[in-house]
Design a protein around this motif. Structure first.
Motif, mmCIF file in Angstrom:
data_model
loop_
_atom_site.group_PDB
_atom_site.id
_atom_site.type_symbol
_atom_site.label_atom_id
_atom_site.label_comp_id
_atom_site.label_asym_id
_atom_site.label_seq_id
_atom_site.Cartn_x
_atom_site.Cartn_y
_atom_site.Cartn_z
ATOM 1 N N ASP A 22 9.365 8.016 10.450
ATOM 2 C CA ASP A 22 8.842 6.789 9.892
ATOM 3 C C ASP A 22 8.564 6.761 8.614
ATOM 4 O OD1 ASP A 22 7.812 4.378 9.383
ATOM 5 O OD2 ASP A 22 6.292 4.565 11.205
ATOM 6 N N PRO A 23 9.442 5.969 7.867
ATOM 7 C CA PRO A 23 9.362 6.004 6.256
ATOM 8 C C PRO A 23 7.917 5.569 5.930
ATOM 9 C CG PRO A 23 11.385 4.635 6.987
ATOM 10 C CD PRO A 23 10.706 5.111 8.394
ATOM 11 N N GLU A 24 7.590 4.578 6.344
ATOM 12 C CA GLU A 24 6.069 3.943 5.683
ATOM 13 C C GLU A 24 5.163 5.141 5.989
ATOM 14 O OE1 GLU A 24 3.752 0.059 5.907
ATOM 15 O OE2 GLU A 24 4.804 0.158 7.406
ATOM 16 N N GLU A 25 5.103 5.671 7.364
ATOM 17 C CA GLU A 25 4.205 6.589 7.462
ATOM 18 C C GLU A 25 4.059 7.833 6.703
ATOM 19 O OE1 GLU A 25 2.242 8.874 11.592
ATOM 20 O OE2 GLU A 25 3.916 7.583 11.858
ATOM 21 N N ALA A 26 5.383 8.138 6.597
ATOM 22 C CA ALA A 26 5.619 9.470 5.679
ATOM 23 C C ALA A 26 5.122 9.062 4.147
ATOM 24 C CB ALA A 26 7.067 9.478 5.526
ATOM 25 N N ALA A 27 5.360 7.890 3.728
ATOM 26 C CA ALA A 27 4.803 7.636 2.480
ATOM 27 C C ALA A 27 3.294 7.533 2.377
ATOM 28 C CB ALA A 27 5.488 6.160 2.031
ATOM 29 N N VAL A 28 2.759 7.055 3.370
ATOM 30 C CA VAL A 28 1.099 6.877 3.452
ATOM 31 C C VAL A 28 0.658 8.308 3.438
ATOM 32 C CG1 VAL A 28 -0.826 6.363 4.927
ATOM 33 C CG2 VAL A 28 0.967 4.883 4.644
ATOM 34 N N LYS A 29 1.312 9.302 4.389
ATOM 35 C CA LYS A 29 0.857 10.561 4.461
ATOM 36 C C LYS A 29 1.052 11.498 3.021
ATOM 37 C CE LYS A 29 0.107 11.529 8.744
ATOM 38 N NZ LYS A 29 -1.108 11.803 9.314
ATOM 39 N N ALA A 30 1.957 11.099 2.333
ATOM 40 C CA ALA A 30 2.549 11.475 0.999
ATOM 41 C C ALA A 30 1.353 10.939 0.194
ATOM 42 C CB ALA A 30 3.695 11.420 0.689
ATOM 43 N N GLY A 31 0.743 10.115 0.204
ATOM 44 C CA GLY A 31 -0.544 9.584 -0.745
ATOM 45 C C GLY A 31 -0.284 8.307 -1.283
ATOM 46 N N TRP A 32 0.724 7.231 -0.617
ATOM 47 C CA TRP A 32 0.846 5.916 -1.270
ATOM 48 C C TRP A 32 0.021 4.991 -0.217
ATOM 49 C CZ3 TRP A 32 2.806 5.274 -5.710
ATOM 50 C CH2 TRP A 32 3.822 6.117 -6.416
ATOM 51 N N GLN A 33 -0.569 4.145 -0.931
ATOM 52 C CA GLN A 33 -1.338 3.226 -0.298
ATOM 53 C C GLN A 33 -0.948 1.939 -0.023
ATOM 54 O OE1 GLN A 33 -4.485 4.223 0.746
ATOM 55 N NE2 GLN A 33 -3.814 6.398 0.089
ATOM 56 N N THR A 35 0.651 -1.917 0.715
ATOM 57 C CA THR A 35 1.908 -2.297 0.642
ATOM 58 C C THR A 35 3.071 -1.413 -0.160
ATOM 59 O OG1 THR A 35 1.297 -3.985 -1.027
ATOM 60 C CG2 THR A 35 1.113 -4.778 1.082
ATOM 61 N N SER A 36 2.324 -0.949 -1.105
ATOM 62 C CA SER A 36 3.219 0.040 -1.931
ATOM 63 C C SER A 36 3.761 1.216 -1.004
ATOM 64 C CB SER A 36 2.554 0.491 -2.998
ATOM 65 O OG SER A 36 1.341 1.376 -2.755
ATOM 66 N N ALA A 37 3.463 1.617 0.091
ATOM 67 C CA ALA A 37 3.814 2.716 0.762
ATOM 68 C C ALA A 37 5.224 2.356 1.275
ATOM 69 C CB ALA A 37 3.008 2.960 1.980
ATOM 70 N N LEU A 38 5.474 1.137 1.749
ATOM 71 C CA LEU A 38 6.790 0.616 2.268
ATOM 72 C C LEU A 38 7.809 0.693 1.237
ATOM 73 C CD1 LEU A 38 8.352 0.135 4.603
ATOM 74 C CD2 LEU A 38 7.738 -1.888 4.554
ATOM 75 N N THR A 39 7.521 0.209 -0.206
ATOM 76 C CA THR A 39 8.329 -0.184 -1.231
ATOM 77 C C THR A 39 8.503 1.469 -1.566
ATOM 78 O OG1 THR A 39 7.162 -2.085 -1.590
ATOM 79 C CG2 THR A 39 8.338 -1.158 -3.621
ATOM 80 N N GLU A 40 7.517 2.219 -1.798
ATOM 81 C CA GLU A 40 7.819 3.594 -2.159
ATOM 82 C C GLU A 40 8.809 4.193 -1.110
ATOM 83 O OE1 GLU A 40 7.377 5.003 -5.271
ATOM 84 O OE2 GLU A 40 6.397 3.162 -5.836
ATOM 85 N N ALA A 41 8.564 4.154 -0.047
ATOM 86 C CA ALA A 41 9.551 4.988 1.005
ATOM 87 C C ALA A 41 10.971 4.252 0.787
ATOM 88 C CB ALA A 41 8.968 4.402 2.520
ATOM 89 N N ALA A 42 11.282 3.057 0.678
ATOM 90 C CA ALA A 42 12.565 2.381 0.321
ATOM 91 C C ALA A 42 13.070 3.081 -0.788
ATOM 92 C CB ALA A 42 12.479 1.024 0.462
ATOM 93 N N ASN A 43 12.253 3.100 -1.793
ATOM 94 C CA ASN A 43 12.787 3.899 -3.056
ATOM 95 C C ASN A 43 13.338 5.290 -2.898
ATOM 96 O OD1 ASN A 43 12.684 1.253 -4.429
ATOM 97 N ND2 ASN A 43 10.526 1.940 -5.280
ATOM 98 N N TYR A 44 12.333 5.909 -2.239
ATOM 99 C CA TYR A 44 12.609 7.311 -1.942
ATOM 100 C C TYR A 44 13.868 7.506 -1.162
ATOM 101 C CZ TYR A 44 8.305 9.298 -3.656
ATOM 102 O OH TYR A 44 7.013 9.915 -4.546
ATOM 103 N N LEU A 45 14.181 6.755 -0.266
ATOM 104 C CA LEU A 45 15.271 6.787 0.809
ATOM 105 C C LEU A 45 16.724 6.234 -0.224
ATOM 106 C CD1 LEU A 45 13.781 5.606 3.860
ATOM 107 C CD2 LEU A 45 14.408 7.939 3.507
ATOM 108 N N LYS A 46 16.485 5.703 -1.213
ATOM 109 C CA LYS A 46 17.410 5.219 -2.117
ATOM 110 C C LYS A 46 18.034 6.606 -2.755
ATOM 111 C CE LYS A 46 16.463 0.499 -2.138
ATOM 112 N NZ LYS A 46 15.978 -0.717 -3.010
ATOM 113 N N ASP A 47 17.018 7.266 -3.402
ATOM 114 C CA ASP A 47 17.337 8.385 -4.259
ATOM 115 C C ASP A 47 17.971 9.674 -3.627
ATOM 116 O OD1 ASP A 47 16.749 9.877 -6.674
ATOM 117 O OD2 ASP A 47 15.133 11.048 -5.390
#
Length: 161
Positions: A22-33, A35-47
């Motif tokens: 789960d991208p959003e849950e992974a971003a939260v676990k990685a430290g994002w808080q 609404t930014s968690a989903l945005t960061e997850a999308a950015n990471y998955l594009k990288d």
């Protein structure tokens, strides 16, 4: 945030993503808080670098597969967040509930009288299924080894003729 911290957070995201799926849950676990968690997850998955790391991790963990990973999480995962939620006087704010790990929760419902009932998945059943999958994999490996041995010996016999 420093380059080193960004790299650490990206690597954590990749690991959590492979483990959780789960991208959003992974971003939260990685430290994002929030609404930014989903945005960061999308950015990471594009990288491309992140996708490469995820691919390598999936290859490393391919023998366990997502089913086994989920069963391990059910069998050995923590229930502390579910207990915390059950004994809360009121629903925690969204910033807190987003970080709760409720993977082991099968059902949550309010009961008459104002209480909350939380049912967890059965750890013993998860362990039994995990055991069955492990034995099935061992059986496949043994069959593959037998076939390889038989074909190898057949090749040797043909050379002797």
């Amino acid at each position: 945030m420093s380059e080193k911290n960004m790299e650490r957070r990206r690597n954590e995201f990749c690991c959590y993503y492979v483990m959780l799926g789960d991208p959003e849950e992974a971003a939260v676990k990685a430290g994002w808080q929030g609404t930014s968690a989903l945005t960061e997850a999308a950015n990471y998955l594009k990288d491309p670098q992140c996708r490469k790391i995820i691919s390598e991790l999936k290859t490393l963990f391919s023998d366990s597969g997502s089913v086994k990973a989920g069963l391990r999480r059910l069998a050995y995962g923590s229930c502390k967040d579910a207990v915390t939620l059950a004994f809360s006087e009121e629903l925690p704010p969204p910033a807190v509930t987003e970080r709760l790990d409720l993977f082991n929760v099968a059902e949550i419902k309010r009961v008459k009288g104002g209480g909350v009932e939380i049912k967890l998945f059965d750890r013993l059943k998860a362990l039994e299924k995990l055991y069955e999958l492990e034995n099935a994999q061992d059986g496949k490996n043994m069959a593959a080894e037998l076939i390889e041995a038989l074909t190898a010996s057949a090749g040797v016999e043909n050379h002797d003729d």
